[in-house]
Design an enzyme around this catalytic site. Structure first.
Site, mmCIF file in Angstrom:
data_model
loop_
_atom_site.group_PDB
_atom_site.id
_atom_site.type_symbol
_atom_site.label_atom_id
_atom_site.label_comp_id
_atom_site.label_asym_id
_atom_site.label_seq_id
_atom_site.Cartn_x
_atom_site.Cartn_y
_atom_site.Cartn_z
ATOM 1 N N ASP A 207 -8.946 57.231 -47.779
ATOM 2 C CA ASP A 207 -9.874 56.211 -47.284
ATOM 3 C C ASP A 207 -9.235 55.492 -46.093
ATOM 4 O O ASP A 207 -8.054 55.168 -46.104
ATOM 5 C CB ASP A 207 -10.195 55.204 -48.403
ATOM 6 N N VAL B 239 -21.734 54.585 -47.148
ATOM 7 C CA VAL B 239 -21.877 55.873 -46.463
ATOM 8 C C VAL B 239 -22.818 56.754 -47.297
ATOM 9 O O VAL B 239 -22.525 57.049 -48.461
ATOM 10 C CB VAL B 239 -20.506 56.565 -46.293
ATOM 11 N N HIS C 76 -19.796 60.414 -52.518
ATOM 12 C CA HIS C 76 -18.331 60.426 -52.548
ATOM 13 C C HIS C 76 -17.848 59.684 -53.776
ATOM 14 O O HIS C 76 -18.495 58.756 -54.251
ATOM 15 C CB HIS C 76 -17.742 59.792 -51.288
ATOM 16 N N HIS D 59 -14.461 57.583 -55.090
ATOM 17 C CA HIS D 59 -13.183 56.957 -54.754
ATOM 18 C C HIS D 59 -12.221 57.231 -55.908
ATOM 19 O O HIS D 59 -12.545 56.947 -57.070
ATOM 20 C CB HIS D 59 -13.342 55.441 -54.639
HETATM 21 P P1 AMP Z 1 -18.860 53.206 -50.184
HETATM 22 O O1 AMP Z 1 -18.979 51.730 -50.028
HETATM 23 O O2 AMP Z 1 -18.697 53.632 -51.608
HETATM 24 O O3 AMP Z 1 -19.980 53.940 -49.464
HETATM 25 O O4 AMP Z 1 -17.490 53.588 -49.506
HETATM 26 C C1 AMP Z 1 -17.354 54.088 -48.208
HETATM 27 C C2 AMP Z 1 -15.887 54.208 -47.938
HETATM 28 O O5 AMP Z 1 -15.707 55.034 -46.810
HETATM 29 C C3 AMP Z 1 -15.185 52.872 -47.624
HETATM 30 O O6 AMP Z 1 -14.143 52.659 -48.579
HETATM 31 C C4 AMP Z 1 -14.642 53.079 -46.209
HETATM 32 O O7 AMP Z 1 -13.382 52.483 -46.013
HETATM 33 C C5 AMP Z 1 -14.580 54.599 -46.124
HETATM 34 N N1 AMP Z 1 -14.652 55.161 -44.772
HETATM 35 C C6 AMP Z 1 -15.564 54.895 -43.822
HETATM 36 N N2 AMP Z 1 -15.322 55.626 -42.712
HETATM 37 C C7 AMP Z 1 -14.243 56.400 -42.995
HETATM 38 C C8 AMP Z 1 -13.504 57.380 -42.272
HETATM 39 N N3 AMP Z 1 -13.825 57.731 -41.006
HETATM 40 N N4 AMP Z 1 -12.446 57.975 -42.877
HETATM 41 C C9 AMP Z 1 -12.105 57.626 -44.129
HETATM 42 N N5 AMP Z 1 -12.764 56.710 -44.869
HETATM 43 C C10 AMP Z 1 -13.812 56.103 -44.309
#
Ligand code: AMP
Length: 123
Positions: free
Chosen positions: A33, A100, A104, A106
């Protein structure tokens, strides 16, 4: 809701933007992340176009679900958190805080993670 081809994880899968790759198999990709909230904070994403957990678990073929799940277990083991413990989080939709719109999970660990949620009313 239609899948958004321009979401950031779709761009990572197409190689249009970089990621700190951790592991990969036929069905899933794992990378760190970009804003880690724990010493281990890895994102595991399916390679297919799935918006959320709802979409993935209701429409992905069994072999994709198996491959995705296997990669989660593998990265947790390889990151050294399987024995001490870790947390899996999959945010879905607005109330879940999903940012996003590509499914995914975490994988978070490396320290005691505290309560599951910040304190707040149950209802
Ligand atoms: P969510 O809130 O569950 O959709 O989590 C999205 C996650 O994507 C967040 O923890 C962000 O820090 C992570 N994120 C966003 N852009 C990127 C990226 N380019 N590379 C790695 N992680 C990312």
């Amino acid at each position: 809701m239609a899948y958004d081809n321009n979401n950031v994880f779709a761009k990572i899968l197409r190689g249009e933007i970089p990621c700190a790759r951790v592991a990969e198999n036929d069905h899933a990709l794992a990378f760190n992340d970009i804003h880690p909230q724990a010493p281990v904070h890895i994102l595991v994403i399916p390679k297919g176009r799935y918006i959320s957990s709802d979409d993935f678990y209701s429409s992905a073929p069994a072999e994709e679900i198996a491959g995705f799940s296997a990669l989660i277990a593998r990265v947790a083991r390889d990151a050294g958190v399987a024995d001490g413990g870790y947390r899996l989080i999959a945010n879905h939709g607005a109330d879940g805080g999903q940012e996003v719109p590509h499914f995914h999970v975490h994988v978070m660990g490396g320290r005691p993670l505290g309560p599951m949620l910040s304190r707040g009313p149950a209802a």
